[in-house]
Design an enzyme around this catalytic site. Structure first.
Site, PDB file in Angstrom:
ATOM      1  N   CYS A   1      -0.304   0.758 -25.752  1.00 16.42           N
ATOM      2  CA  CYS A   1      -0.865   1.398 -24.551  1.00 16.42           C
ATOM      3  C   CYS A   1      -0.294   0.831 -23.246  1.00 16.42           C
ATOM      4  O   CYS A   1      -1.005   0.741 -22.262  1.00 16.42           O
ATOM      5  CB  CYS A   1      -2.380   1.251 -24.555  1.00 16.42           C
ATOM      6  SG  CYS A   1      -2.949  -0.452 -24.468  1.00 16.42           S
TER       7      CYS A   1
ATOM      8  N   GLU B   1      -1.728  -8.759 -26.914  1.00 14.47           N
ATOM      9  CA  GLU B   1      -0.886  -8.991 -25.740  1.00 14.47           C
ATOM     10  C   GLU B   1      -0.480 -10.455 -25.622  1.00 14.47           C
ATOM     11  O   GLU B   1       0.221 -10.840 -24.698  1.00 14.47           O
ATOM     12  CB  GLU B   1      -1.569  -8.573 -24.429  1.00 14.47           C
ATOM     13  CG  GLU B   1      -2.863  -7.888 -24.563  1.00 14.47           C
ATOM     14  CD  GLU B   1      -3.503  -7.463 -23.246  1.00 14.47           C
ATOM     15  OE1 GLU B   1      -2.799  -6.987 -22.358  1.00 14.47           O
ATOM     16  OE2 GLU B   1      -4.721  -7.620 -23.138  1.00 14.47           O
TER      17      GLU B   1
ATOM     18  N   HIS C   1       0.818  -1.209   0.000  1.00 14.66           N
ATOM     19  CA  HIS C   1       0.000   0.000   0.000  1.00 14.66           C
ATOM     20  C   HIS C   1       0.849   1.256   0.000  1.00 14.66           C
ATOM     21  O   HIS C   1       0.577   2.210  -0.712  1.00 14.66           O
ATOM     22  CB  HIS C   1      -0.851   0.052   1.272  1.00 14.66           C
ATOM     23  CG  HIS C   1      -1.955  -0.925   1.229  1.00 14.66           C
ATOM     24  ND1 HIS C   1      -2.620  -1.342   2.325  1.00 14.66           N
ATOM     25  CD2 HIS C   1      -2.499  -1.556   0.185  1.00 14.66           C
ATOM     26  CE1 HIS C   1      -3.539  -2.199   1.974  1.00 14.66           C
ATOM     27  NE2 HIS C   1      -3.478  -2.360   0.682  1.00 14.66           N
TER      28      HIS C   1
ATOM     29  N   ASP D   1       1.791  -7.457 -20.905  1.00 14.12           N
ATOM     30  CA  ASP D   1       1.502  -8.883 -20.993  1.00 14.12           C
ATOM     31  C   ASP D   1       2.265  -9.560 -22.121  1.00 14.12           C
ATOM     32  O   ASP D   1       2.732 -10.688 -21.963  1.00 14.12           O
ATOM     33  CB  ASP D   1       0.001  -9.113 -21.188  1.00 14.12           C
ATOM     34  CG  ASP D   1      -0.750  -9.027 -19.866  1.00 14.12           C
ATOM     35  OD1 ASP D   1      -0.277  -9.654 -18.903  1.00 14.12           O
ATOM     36  OD2 ASP D   1      -1.764  -8.334 -19.806  1.00 14.12           O
TER      37      ASP D   1
HETATM   38  C1  PEP Z   1      -0.639  -4.606 -21.216  1.00 10.60           C
HETATM   39  O1  PEP Z   1      -0.728  -5.805 -20.937  1.00 10.60           O
HETATM   40  O2  PEP Z   1       0.340  -4.102 -21.793  1.00 10.60           O
HETATM   41  C2  PEP Z   1      -1.720  -3.686 -20.807  1.00 10.60           C
HETATM   42  C3  PEP Z   1      -1.722  -2.418 -21.169  1.00 10.60           C
HETATM   43  O3  PEP Z   1      -2.684  -4.203 -20.007  1.00 10.60           O
HETATM   44  P1  PEP Z   1      -2.553  -4.398 -18.415  1.00 10.60           P
HETATM   45  O4  PEP Z   1      -1.266  -3.815 -17.956  1.00 10.60           O
HETATM   46  O5  PEP Z   1      -3.756  -3.719 -17.854  1.00 10.60           O
HETATM   47  O6  PEP Z   1      -2.601  -5.890 -18.316  1.00 10.60           O
HETATM   48 MG    MG Z   2      -2.598  -6.597 -20.315  1.00  9.25          MG
END
Ligand code: PEP
Ligand code: MG
Length: 583
Positions: free
Chosen positions: A513, A442, A196, A466
């Site tokens: 992203c 991903e 946290h 991912d």
């Molecule tokens: C990713 O996997 O790059 C992504 C943007 O999704 P998250 O980090 O929410 O799994």
């Molecule tokens: Mg992801």
């Protein structure tokens, strides 16, 4: 006096220099003593009173929370208030007092140990840190029972201004109480990347290091310390040279920040005139304020899991609709890409989404998460799809599906989107029939088939958080294998390249992203590979923009492709250093 340096995990960037304030809380000494049967009821009453006082204290902290407080902190305090009403903490010790004939403090300690043992047994790193919540709440009750004042509440008189707080641990309530005191930084002995304290430090934007073992033992009250949140290093009693060095770095950092702020109104155009789209990733409401501050052109990734966390029941359609509608309103015409639920694995809600085979919990990252979970529970998915579709009537909204691995999943998802549209049509509820539907790339399987997915979608967005873990078979939460978690591994780069090309061939936009999109040392490489749309954490956007403005994309395109033929991440990293040095 000799300087001393201590190492921990830097969780919030920035350099702070200040006098150490050692938050020495008296160790809670809890002993067992026997209570005669005639006094058992009075002892139980004493416990109930202590719980009532604890609730009152937290309710007061909750009430004093200024509206600018990050929502994370507020929700942690709400969790603690809920725990004080929970049978496991409020009732179970009463039973123990009666059964063992022991004092309230001891009964509470026994119950605490039992609860913590359950958390410690959990495989999931995030859930394990939840035992901190139990300890924070239990300690509060114990202090009341033992008549010990809550240290933090006692010292709220401006004494902490400009100080570096050194503590064993800080509870969310401590943090809220301290946040308006103008502290320079904090350093805690406990806590890791998921704790946290870490989350809170990031939300508050102050320098912080966690996991500095024995900090309270080695440091002295009032001595000057330097906190380097970049390196996770604490330097006590720095000599004149070190102090001058860090003061200089602090000034540089401030200058750098104000330079970046000046970029706000300038467009993201490369030296050779290519317009790059820089959007923001949004997870919690505070991110919206930040994205406005950095003038992001829209939201390229709106993570919806946040609304599903820390509760027993998922939010209904109305709540989901209202929450997203509020975001659309705040964006005033800028596009919003809403990602459908990505629960599971690293994103655990109040209820468990775990995969068990004969009692063994298998790796949830490879299990039922994201679109897989949504297809398994169409009612949950349809509720969200209806909410997103309804929001699309309010402004430019895109719908993005996470974790696609097969075209069959996409077809099933499309069928459910059509079903949701039919329902809304019948009910006369407005929505944008042409809402763009995109997919996140991903999973390596999806990257390899990017062209196939691109033909069936309106846009793609690469998520390397991912993609790296699945390409390298290295769990993103497992520190033991993080040496393999390499975004610049040529295998990952080839998959990124394939995705960009697949989208281009089908004539649809491809964005990225993830954290990699926001790491400015990768910006030139990604531009060179043909990426033109970035969605990044708002705080990272100005730096990425600066690099875009400083780059000649045509020149980068000729050089960057070399990485696709390299053999290792190390080779790529060495090459990137040169690429980033280019003028
Ligand atoms: C990713 O996997 O790059 C992504 C943007 O999704 P998250 O980090 O929410 O799994
Ligand atoms: Mg992801």
């Amino acid at each position: 006096m000799a300087s001393l340096s201590l190492k921990g995990v830097g969780v919030s960037r920035g350099i702070a220099i200040g006098k150490a304030y050692l938050l020495q809380r008296d160790q809670l000494k809890v002993r067992e003593y026997l209570i005669p049967p005639s006094l058992i009821e009075a002892e139980q009453e004493r416990f109930k009173q202590a719980v009532a006082v604890a609730k009152q204290q937290l309710a007061e902290v909750r009430q004093r929370i200024p509206s600018s407080t990050p929502v994370d902190i507020v929700s942690f305090i709400d969790t603690h208030l809920l725990m004080l009403n929970d049978k496991a903490l409020a009732q179970a010790p009463l039973k123990l007092i009666r059964e063992r004939g022991c004092n309230a403090e001891w009964a509470l300690k026994l119950q605490r140990d039992a609860l913590v043992a359950v958390f410690e047994d959990m495989d999931d790193a995030y859930l394990r840190t939840r035992k901190d919540d139990v300890d924070h709440v239990v300690n509060r009750i114990q202090r009341i029972l033992l008549n010990q004042a809550d240290h933090i509440q006692v010292i709220m008189d401006g004494r902490l201004k400009g100080k570096v707080i050194i503590a064993d641990d800080l509870s969310p309530a401590d943090t809220v109480t301290m946040q308006n005191e103008g502290i320079a930084a904090f350093v805690t002995e406990y806590g890791g990347p998921n704790s946290h304290t870490t989350i809170l430090a990031r939300s508050l934007g102050i320098s912080a290091i966690v996991g500095v073992k024995n900090a309270l033992r080695y440091l002295r009250q009032g001595e000057t310390v330097v906190v380097d949140g970049f390196q996770g290093m604490l330097l006590a009693a720095p000599d004149a040279r070190a102090l001058a060095h860090y003061q200089r770095r602090q000034r540089q950092e401030k200058r750098h920040q104000s330079e970046l702020n000046k970029l706000k109104e300038l467009p993201a155009i490369s030296r050779d005139g290519l317009v790059i789209s820089l959007q923001a990733n949004v997870e919690i409401p505070e991110d919206l304020a930040m994205m406005n501050k950095v003038a992001a052109k829209g939201v390229g990734l709106y993570r919806t899991e946040y609304l599903f966390m820390n509760r027993d029941q998922p939010p209904d359609e109305e709540e989901q609709y209202e929450t997203s509608r509020e975001v659309v309103k705040q964006l005033r015409g800028r596009p919003l890409t809403i990602r459908t639920l990505d629960l599971g694995a690293d994103k655990i809600p109040g209820h468990e989404v775990r995969h068990e085979v004969r009692g063994v919990v298998t790796n949830p990252a490879l299990g039922l998460r994201a679109i897989r979970l949504c297809l398994r529970d169409p009612a949950l998915f349809l509720t969200q799809l209806r909410a997103i579709l309804r929001v699309s009537a309010e402004g430019p909204v895109g719908l993005m599906i996470p974790m696609l691995a097969s075209v069959h999943e996409l077809q099933q998802a499309m069928a459910l989107i059509d079903q949701a549209k039919d329902e809304l049509r019948r009910e006369g509820k407005p929505f944008d029939d042409g809402i763009p539907i995109g997919g996140m790339i991903e999973v390596p399987a999806a990257a390899l088939l990017a062209e196939v997915f691109a033909k069936r979608l309106d846009f793609l967005s690469i998520g390397t958080n991912d993609l790296v873990q699945y390409t390298m078979a290295a769990d993103r939460l497992d520190n033991a294998v993080n040496y393999l978690y390499q975004p610049t591994h040529p295998a990952v780069l080839r998959l990124i390249d394939m995705t960009i090309k697949g989208g281009r061939k089908a004539g649809i936009p491809v964005a990225m992203c993830c954290e990699m999109a926001g790491e400015s040392r990768y910006t030139r490489l990604l531009l060179g590979l043909g990426l033109t749309e970035f969605s990044v954490q708002p705080a990272m956007l100005p730096e990425v923009k600066r690099i875009v403005q400083d780059s000649d994309v045509e020149q980068l395109a000729m050089k960057a492709r070399r990485v696709l033929r390299m053999a290792s991440a190390m080779e790529v990293d060495a090459f990137l250093e040169k690429l980033n040095d280019l003028d």
